[in-house]
Write an enzyme that holds these catalytic residues in place. Structure first.
Site, PDB file in Angstrom:
ATOM      1  N   TRP A   6       0.893 -33.902 -53.963  1.00 21.06           N
ATOM      2  CA  TRP A   6       0.213 -34.922 -53.183  1.00 21.06           C
ATOM      3  C   TRP A   6       1.031 -36.180 -52.960  1.00 21.06           C
ATOM      4  O   TRP A   6       0.688 -36.992 -52.102  1.00 21.06           O
ATOM      5  CB  TRP A   6      -1.097 -35.275 -53.868  1.00 21.06           C
ATOM      6  CG  TRP A   6      -2.228 -34.482 -53.331  1.00 21.06           C
ATOM      7  CD1 TRP A   6      -2.293 -33.116 -53.229  1.00 21.06           C
ATOM      8  CD2 TRP A   6      -3.449 -34.995 -52.813  1.00 21.06           C
ATOM      9  NE1 TRP A   6      -3.499 -32.750 -52.682  1.00 21.06           N
ATOM     10  CE2 TRP A   6      -4.229 -33.887 -52.422  1.00 21.06           C
ATOM     11  CE3 TRP A   6      -3.968 -36.275 -52.662  1.00 21.06           C
ATOM     12  CZ2 TRP A   6      -5.507 -34.024 -51.869  1.00 21.06           C
ATOM     13  CZ3 TRP A   6      -5.232 -36.411 -52.110  1.00 21.06           C
ATOM     14  CH2 TRP A   6      -5.987 -35.288 -51.714  1.00 21.06           C
ATOM     15  N   TYR A  17       5.742 -28.801 -53.662  1.00 20.27           N
ATOM     16  CA  TYR A  17       4.323 -28.998 -53.378  1.00 20.27           C
ATOM     17  C   TYR A  17       3.751 -30.141 -54.189  1.00 20.27           C
ATOM     18  O   TYR A  17       4.049 -30.269 -55.384  1.00 20.27           O
ATOM     19  CB  TYR A  17       3.530 -27.719 -53.701  1.00 20.27           C
ATOM     20  CG  TYR A  17       2.059 -27.887 -53.406  1.00 20.27           C
ATOM     21  CD1 TYR A  17       1.591 -27.798 -52.103  1.00 20.27           C
ATOM     22  CD2 TYR A  17       1.145 -28.196 -54.415  1.00 20.27           C
ATOM     23  CE1 TYR A  17       0.251 -27.998 -51.811  1.00 20.27           C
ATOM     24  CE2 TYR A  17      -0.201 -28.389 -54.130  1.00 20.27           C
ATOM     25  CZ  TYR A  17      -0.640 -28.285 -52.823  1.00 20.27           C
ATOM     26  OH  TYR A  17      -1.969 -28.478 -52.540  1.00 20.27           O
TER      27      TYR A  17
HETATM   28  N1  LIG Z   1      -6.572 -24.804 -62.942  1.00 21.99           N
HETATM   29  C1  LIG Z   1      -6.521 -25.410 -61.752  1.00 21.99           C
HETATM   30  N2  LIG Z   1      -5.339 -25.843 -61.269  1.00 21.99           N
HETATM   31  C2  LIG Z   1      -5.284 -26.481 -60.079  1.00 21.99           C
HETATM   32  C3  LIG Z   1      -6.460 -26.682 -59.314  1.00 21.99           C
HETATM   33  C4  LIG Z   1      -7.690 -26.199 -59.846  1.00 21.99           C
HETATM   34  O1  LIG Z   1      -8.753 -26.323 -59.218  1.00 21.99           O
HETATM   35  N3  LIG Z   1      -7.680 -25.584 -61.068  1.00 21.99           N
HETATM   36  N4  LIG Z   1      -6.378 -27.334 -58.100  1.00 21.99           N
HETATM   37  C5  LIG Z   1      -5.113 -27.267 -57.404  1.00 21.99           C
HETATM   38  C6  LIG Z   1      -5.064 -28.169 -56.266  1.00 21.99           C
HETATM   39  S1  LIG Z   1      -6.321 -27.987 -55.111  1.00 21.99           S
HETATM   40  C7  LIG Z   1      -4.042 -29.027 -56.043  1.00 21.99           C
HETATM   41  S2  LIG Z   1      -3.963 -29.874 -54.549  1.00 21.99           S
HETATM   42  C8  LIG Z   1      -2.951 -29.203 -57.019  1.00 21.99           C
HETATM   43  C9  LIG Z   1      -2.453 -30.652 -57.119  1.00 21.99           C
HETATM   44  O2  LIG Z   1      -1.192 -30.663 -57.679  1.00 21.99           O
HETATM   45  P1  LIG Z   1      -0.179 -31.886 -57.442  1.00 21.99           P
HETATM   46  O3  LIG Z   1      -0.358 -32.471 -56.085  1.00 21.99           O
HETATM   47  O4  LIG Z   1       1.168 -31.398 -57.813  1.00 21.99           O
HETATM   48  O5  LIG Z   1      -0.719 -32.913 -58.535  1.00 21.99           O
HETATM   49  P2  LIG Z   1      -0.463 -34.464 -58.677  1.00 21.99           P
HETATM   50  O6  LIG Z   1      -0.732 -34.806 -60.106  1.00 21.99           O
HETATM   51  O7  LIG Z   1      -1.216 -35.227 -57.656  1.00 21.99           O
HETATM   52  O8  LIG Z   1       1.104 -34.567 -58.421  1.00 21.99           O
HETATM   53  C10 LIG Z   1       1.696 -35.524 -57.634  1.00 21.99           C
HETATM   54  C11 LIG Z   1       2.894 -36.074 -58.400  1.00 21.99           C
HETATM   55  O9  LIG Z   1       3.617 -36.947 -57.556  1.00 21.99           O
HETATM   56  C12 LIG Z   1       4.010 -38.077 -58.317  1.00 21.99           C
HETATM   57  N5  LIG Z   1       4.215 -39.198 -57.396  1.00 21.99           N
HETATM   58  C13 LIG Z   1       3.313 -40.076 -56.931  1.00 21.99           C
HETATM   59  N6  LIG Z   1       3.883 -40.969 -56.109  1.00 21.99           N
HETATM   60  C14 LIG Z   1       5.192 -40.636 -56.033  1.00 21.99           C
HETATM   61  C15 LIG Z   1       6.296 -41.184 -55.335  1.00 21.99           C
HETATM   62  O10 LIG Z   1       6.204 -42.147 -54.582  1.00 21.99           O
HETATM   63  N7  LIG Z   1       7.517 -40.576 -55.503  1.00 21.99           N
HETATM   64  C16 LIG Z   1       7.666 -39.495 -56.309  1.00 21.99           C
HETATM   65  N8  LIG Z   1       8.887 -38.967 -56.414  1.00 21.99           N
HETATM   66  N9  LIG Z   1       6.636 -38.971 -56.992  1.00 21.99           N
HETATM   67  C17 LIG Z   1       5.405 -39.522 -56.844  1.00 21.99           C
HETATM   68  C18 LIG Z   1       2.875 -38.303 -59.278  1.00 21.99           C
HETATM   69  O11 LIG Z   1       3.291 -39.056 -60.384  1.00 21.99           O
HETATM   70  C19 LIG Z   1       2.459 -36.875 -59.607  1.00 21.99           C
HETATM   71  O12 LIG Z   1       3.112 -36.402 -60.767  1.00 21.99           O
HETATM   72  O13 LIG Z   1      -3.382 -28.736 -58.293  1.00 21.99           O
HETATM   73  C20 LIG Z   1      -3.862 -27.398 -58.254  1.00 21.99           C
HETATM   74  N10 LIG Z   1      -4.083 -26.912 -59.600  1.00 21.99           N
HETATM   75  N1  LIG Z   2     -11.935 -37.195 -58.099  1.00 20.79           N
HETATM   76  C1  LIG Z   2     -11.147 -36.265 -57.562  1.00 20.79           C
HETATM   77  N2  LIG Z   2     -11.452 -35.747 -56.342  1.00 20.79           N
HETATM   78  C2  LIG Z   2     -10.657 -34.804 -55.782  1.00 20.79           C
HETATM   79  C3  LIG Z   2      -9.489 -34.338 -56.423  1.00 20.79           C
HETATM   80  C4  LIG Z   2      -9.188 -34.883 -57.708  1.00 20.79           C
HETATM   81  O1  LIG Z   2      -8.194 -34.499 -58.351  1.00 20.79           O
HETATM   82  N3  LIG Z   2     -10.034 -35.836 -58.237  1.00 20.79           N
HETATM   83  N4  LIG Z   2      -8.684 -33.397 -55.809  1.00 20.79           N
HETATM   84  C5  LIG Z   2      -8.822 -33.206 -54.374  1.00 20.79           C
HETATM   85  C6  LIG Z   2      -8.252 -31.917 -53.964  1.00 20.79           C
HETATM   86  S1  LIG Z   2      -6.554 -31.754 -53.930  1.00 20.79           S
HETATM   87  C7  LIG Z   2      -8.988 -30.865 -53.574  1.00 20.79           C
HETATM   88  S2  LIG Z   2      -8.244 -29.446 -53.013  1.00 20.79           S
HETATM   89  C8  LIG Z   2     -10.440 -30.922 -53.593  1.00 20.79           C
HETATM   90  C9  LIG Z   2     -10.994 -29.638 -54.216  1.00 20.79           C
HETATM   91  O2  LIG Z   2     -12.328 -29.498 -53.936  1.00 20.79           O
HETATM   92  P1  LIG Z   2     -13.104 -28.277 -54.599  1.00 20.79           P
HETATM   93  O3  LIG Z   2     -12.248 -27.096 -54.639  1.00 20.79           O
HETATM   94  O4  LIG Z   2     -14.374 -28.158 -53.872  1.00 20.79           O
HETATM   95  O5  LIG Z   2     -13.354 -28.896 -56.061  1.00 20.79           O
HETATM   96  P2  LIG Z   2     -13.607 -28.309 -57.503  1.00 20.79           P
HETATM   97  O6  LIG Z   2     -14.000 -29.492 -58.303  1.00 20.79           O
HETATM   98  O7  LIG Z   2     -12.476 -27.483 -57.962  1.00 20.79           O
HETATM   99  O8  LIG Z   2     -14.830 -27.325 -57.342  1.00 20.79           O
HETATM  100  C10 LIG Z   2     -16.123 -27.755 -56.919  1.00 20.79           C
HETATM  101  C11 LIG Z   2     -17.172 -27.057 -57.729  1.00 20.79           C
HETATM  102  O9  LIG Z   2     -17.173 -25.660 -57.496  1.00 20.79           O
HETATM  103  C12 LIG Z   2     -17.852 -25.037 -58.572  1.00 20.79           C
HETATM  104  N5  LIG Z   2     -17.385 -23.660 -58.696  1.00 20.79           N
HETATM  105  C13 LIG Z   2     -16.220 -23.237 -59.244  1.00 20.79           C
HETATM  106  N6  LIG Z   2     -16.126 -21.883 -59.180  1.00 20.79           N
HETATM  107  C14 LIG Z   2     -17.249 -21.449 -58.572  1.00 20.79           C
HETATM  108  C15 LIG Z   2     -17.738 -20.153 -58.189  1.00 20.79           C
HETATM  109  O10 LIG Z   2     -17.113 -19.115 -58.409  1.00 20.79           O
HETATM  110  N7  LIG Z   2     -18.927 -20.116 -57.535  1.00 20.79           N
HETATM  111  C16 LIG Z   2     -19.661 -21.231 -57.257  1.00 20.79           C
HETATM  112  N8  LIG Z   2     -20.786 -21.090 -56.577  1.00 20.79           N
HETATM  113  N9  LIG Z   2     -19.234 -22.457 -57.624  1.00 20.79           N
HETATM  114  C17 LIG Z   2     -18.046 -22.568 -58.255  1.00 20.79           C
HETATM  115  C18 LIG Z   2     -17.511 -25.875 -59.795  1.00 20.79           C
HETATM  116  O11 LIG Z   2     -18.685 -26.092 -60.575  1.00 20.79           O
HETATM  117  C19 LIG Z   2     -16.947 -27.155 -59.227  1.00 20.79           C
HETATM  118  O12 LIG Z   2     -17.532 -28.332 -59.728  1.00 20.79           O
HETATM  119  O13 LIG Z   2     -10.886 -32.021 -54.365  1.00 20.79           O
HETATM  120  C20 LIG Z   2     -10.281 -33.249 -53.945  1.00 20.79           C
HETATM  121  N10 LIG Z   2     -11.002 -34.319 -54.554  1.00 20.79           N
HETATM  122 MO   LIG Z   3      -5.991 -29.579 -53.435  1.00 17.74          MO
END
Ligand SMILES: Nc1nc2c(c(=O)[nH]1)N[C@H]1C(S)=C(S)[C@@H](COP(=O)(O)OP(=O)(O)OC[C@H]3O[C@@H](n4cnc5c(=O)[nH]c(N)nc54)[C@H](O)[C@@H]3O)O[C@H]1N2
Ligand SMILES: Nc1nc2c(c(=O)[nH]1)N[C@H]1C(S)=C(S)[C@@H](COP(=O)(O)OP(=O)(O)OC[C@H]3O[C@@H](n4cnc5c(=O)[nH]c(N)nc54)[C@H](O)[C@@H]3O)O[C@H]1N2
Ligand SMILES: [Mo]
Length: 768
Positions: A111, A109
């Protein structure tokens, strides 16, 4: 000499400025109205000291350390590419032969990068799939619970992923927009596959200027931009469902529910209203009942409910709300509320998720597919819901209940990651590492020494997008972007596809993997497929050569605003939803039949184990939210200047209310110790009145820096929130990540604090 090349990324499209073989700047794409700041970090990241310069193998693994050996503490031994390919091929053949394809965890898993052809995760799936298969990961961390729920109750995930009722329709028709979790601008910096244009800012602004009233229902005031002029309702985390039930109660008491919509377009309303009114369980879900759970005054709940019933209203929630224990429930409750308000299918009304979660949700765009990646087949049927990885590693041979099914958890011997970082994305990292160490062998390909690379046995250095040619494309963006190779590979880095082709060669299936196409032949092929799909929808796009030279294709903007569920609403018999009843399922017989106490047949209030209302809050009185970083994409770009400029005392910042800081004698700018029973991290304190008391928030993505590399219980010196988060599923229904359900305590950091070390390579040694 300066060269300019068109390029793209999840953080935005740009022109790569190259001087003397180095990327010196990433200049925003001219057509982007709001490029954001993340592009500034790209040159830092590409030329970072944290790039992996050549293949490595963990010293202990070379000495025979397999199942059960500690990872992350050993030095790495440099090896040649030939040696690395041979070791990986032999180990893959051994594991497949001895334990079968399901013993290889290849879900991987993450991005990866924006380019669709070189997308590392997809290429790994193709490589492993052609070789016999692997254990896959389904759903995602973003909205795993929601995407399991929505097909049952609305028959589609489009209500999360789009196309959803667009911003133009909201601007022209809504009077009120209730935003659970707000509409955080930082999240719109990102589009998976690459944004040509960040159109969300002008679109949101236009809606606010047209007079739509926004309400930010969130613990964090910063979840709506100043220019939205939103009312802030600082709710307790994990309590949104209670507020929604109370709004439903007010509407029922006032007799303001849309009886016509409920009768024509929904099923199960009676059971839901029995629950809300307390006929089912003796507890009426009144605003006073909800006030005790949410800390939102009963009068506010009443006022907002009646306002929503009296004016065209759009309901939305961020994806984060469902990333919590019982995260299915607030989303389901909101769908029920939207059905009661009767706006589903009306212009600018109804419900959709994620307007504040990513650029492109709600951006007007014609419905053409994005340019696709390489095709993948996985002949092995084994899978887990993505965030159950630690459970998978902990309890092989046992059953995992998921969405009405019983999944047998395979015995994982080999873990393979390309394009993701589980030591970024997963919860409770110490526990993950204990499970991870049970594998025989871990193979990781990565451009950087991220935590997943540091905890691997065989490390394969991958190129970044700047070092290869690709196509950036997203179904949420009107621009398809040519990504021209800008620089030569750094060190001995190679493209993931070329690495997999060589391993496939050693295993005897190179031709099947490559289909005898090279990079440019694949790009032309994938573009050609897309061009034909566009033509099928009556949209002419230029041929590949014209596209490649121009640097982008722009798809026309639609002429009329999109209104989701409009046909269904007009005639639900002729245009049924893809649910068993063909209607909105306020009560679902299917979900009821699973017999999950925590997720019965309609939305319910269930207390999470960890939140401000639980007993544990006496020891750990602060609810910690871990939101998406405005300085990075997850762990990506952590080595860049934007993330560096935001650190406090060299650590990831944590936001805390002034009263909570004063009660602990803590000051803005000092380094604090954030802890619970799962672990300890250092963080830099930011004192603010923009967060409600009792809640602290920090961004995810600071690279995990355990004070003792390889330890599963060492403090993280950098501030990785996932050391502290809880690894429980949302419920057996969705089995999603519940990262937001987490309590902590905070005190001053005691004594000296060592510097962070993870932005430099780990120790290297000679062969044993
Ligand atoms: N506590 C907490 N944890 C969370 C979340 C949260 O809200 N709270 N959000 C979650 C969510 S929504 C998501 S989507 C995940 C994201 O989790 P990930 O998608 O696993 O996070 P990234 O850091 O984007 O990891 C992508 C990796 O791919 C590598 N990469 C980039 N380009 C290439 C390439 O061309 N080749 C190879 N081999 N590698 C490459 C990058 O260096 C990076 O280490 O995290 C989750 N974790
Ligand atoms: N700059 C930037 N943008 C991103 C990403 C990134 O890594 N960097 N990641 C991307 C990815 S993979 C994803 S999945 C999306 C995620 O998008 P979201 O899941 O919407 O993003 P978050 O920032 O985790 O949460 C948004 C807000 O929800 C509020 N929140 C948290 N818990 C609660 C709750 O229990 N109740 C209420 N009412 N509010 C709450 C927090 O204050 C937080 O700022 O973002 C995407 N966009
Ligand atoms: Mo995500």
């Amino acid at each position: 000499m300066t060269e300019i090349k068109p390029h793209g990324s999840h953080f935005g499209s740009f022109d790569a400025v190259v001087e003397g073989g180095r990327l010196v700047a990433a200049r925003p794409f001219a057509r982007d109205p709001f490029p954001g700041s993340l592009l500034q970090s790209i040159p830092d990241a590409v030329h970072s000291a944290a790039r992996i310069d050549r293949p490595y193998v963990r010293a202990g693994w070379l000495k025979g350390g397999r199942r059960g050996s500690a990872r992350g503490g050993d030095a790495f031994v440099p090896v040649s590419w030939d040696q690395a390919i041979r070791l990986v091929a032999e180990e893959t053949a051994r594991v497949r032969g001895e334990h079968g394809p399901a013993s290889i965890l290849g879900g991987s898993y993450g991005w990866s990068s924006a380019g669709r052809y070189h997308h590392a995760r997809t290429q790994l799936h193709r490589f492993l799939g052609l070789g016999g298969g692997f254990t896959a990961q389904v759903t995602n961390y973003s909205y795993g619970a929601g995407m399991t729920l929505m097909p049952h109750i609305l028959g589609t995930n489009e209500v999360i992923q789009g196309p959803v009722t667009d911003w133009v329709s909201i601007r022209d028709n809504a009077k009120l927009m209730l935003c659970f979790g707000g509409l955080p601008l930082k999240n719109g910096l990102i589009t998976s596959g690459g944004s040509g244009a960040h159109e969300y800012v002008p679109l949101m602004k236009a809606a606010a200027e047209a007079g739509v009233r926004f309400v930010n229902i969130s613990p964090f005031r910063g979840d709506t931009a100043e220019f939205m002029g939103a009312e802030w309702v600082p709710i307790r985390p994990n309590s949104d469902a209670a507020m929604v039930f109370a709004m439903a109660h007010v509407i029922l008491e006032a007799g303001r529910e849309d009886r016509d919509f409920l009768a024509r377009c929904a099923v199960g309303f009676d059971r839901f209203s029995d629950y809300v009114l307390g006929r089912a369980d003796g507890t009426p879900k009144t605003p006073e009942w909800a006030e005790a759970l949410t800390d939102v005054p009963a009068a506010t709940i009443r006022r907002l409910a009646l306002e929503a019933a009296g004016a065209p209203t759009m309901l939305t929630a961020t994806w984060s709300i469902q990333r919590a224990e019982h995260g299915e429930q607030p989303w389901w409750a909101l769908v029920a509320l939207a059905a009661m308000l009767g706006g589903i299918g009306r212009p600018g009304q109804g419900i959709a998720f994620g307007y504040g979660s990513m650029n492109g949700i709600g951006t007007p765009r014609l419905e053409v597919p994005s340019v696709g990646g390489v095709p993948v087949k996985n002949p092995c049927g084994a899978y887990i819901p993505v965030s159950r990885i630690t459970e998978l590693l902990e309890r092989p041979g046992e059953i995992l209940q998921y969405n009405g099914r019983n999944l047998l958890l395979p015995d994982i011997r080999m873990i393979w990651w390309a394009g993701g970082n589980p030591f970024h994305h997963h919860q409770d990292l110490g526990r993950l590492l204990r499970g991870w160490n049970r594998a025989d062998t871990v193979v990781v390909s990565e451009p950087w020494w991220t935590a997943v690379a540091r905890h691997a046995d065989i490390v394969l250095p991958a190129t970044t997008t700047l070092e290869r040619n690709d196509i950036g494309s997203s179904s949420r963006d009107r621009f398809v972007r040519a990504m021209h190779q800008a620089i030569a590979p750094i060190g001995q880095a190679r493209n993931d596809v070329d690495i997999f082709a060589d391993i496939a060669d050693a295993l005897g299936y190179r031709a099947a993997y490559t289909e005898q196409r090279d990079e440019m032949a694949w790009l032309q092929h994938l573009y050609g497929l897309w061009r034909r799909a566009c033509a099928g929808q009556g949209i002419e796009v230029p041929d590949f050569t014209t596209f490649w030279e121009a640097g982008h294709v722009e798809l026309p903007a639609p002429e009329t605003p999109y209104v989701q569920f409009a046909e269904f609403r007009a005639d639900p018999e002729a245009n049924p939803l893809n649910t068993p009843s063909g209607k909105v399922e306020i009560h679902s017989e299917t979900i009821a039949s699973f017999g999950y106490e925590e997720a019965p047949g309609h939305a319910v209030w269930r207390e999470p184990r960890e939140w401000l209302g639980s007993e544990l809050a006496q020891r750990y009185p602060l609810h910690m939210l871990s939101f998406q970083p405005f300085t990075r994409l997850h762990g990506q770009l952590d080595v860049g200047r934007v993330a560096a400029a935001n650190r406090v005392g060299g650590r990831e910042p944590i936001h805390m209310h002034a009263d909570d800081a004063a009660a602990r004698g803590l000051n803005d700018g000092e380094v604090v110790r954030v802890f619970n029973d799962r672990g300890v991290i250092a963080a830099g304190l930011r004192v603010t009145d923009a967060i409600r008391p009792g809640v602290v928030a920090m961004a995810t993505g600071a690279w995990w820096n355990p004070a003792r590399p390889g330890a599963t219980d060492a403090p993280c010196l950098h501030g990785n929130a996932n050391v502290l988060t809880q690894d429980v599923p949302t419920s057996r229904l969705g089995q999603g990540s519940a990262a937001q359900s987490c309590l902590v305590q905070i005190e001053r950091w005691p004594g000296e604090l060592p510097p962070i070390t993870v932005h430099a390579p780990p120790p290297v040694t000679e062969a044993p």
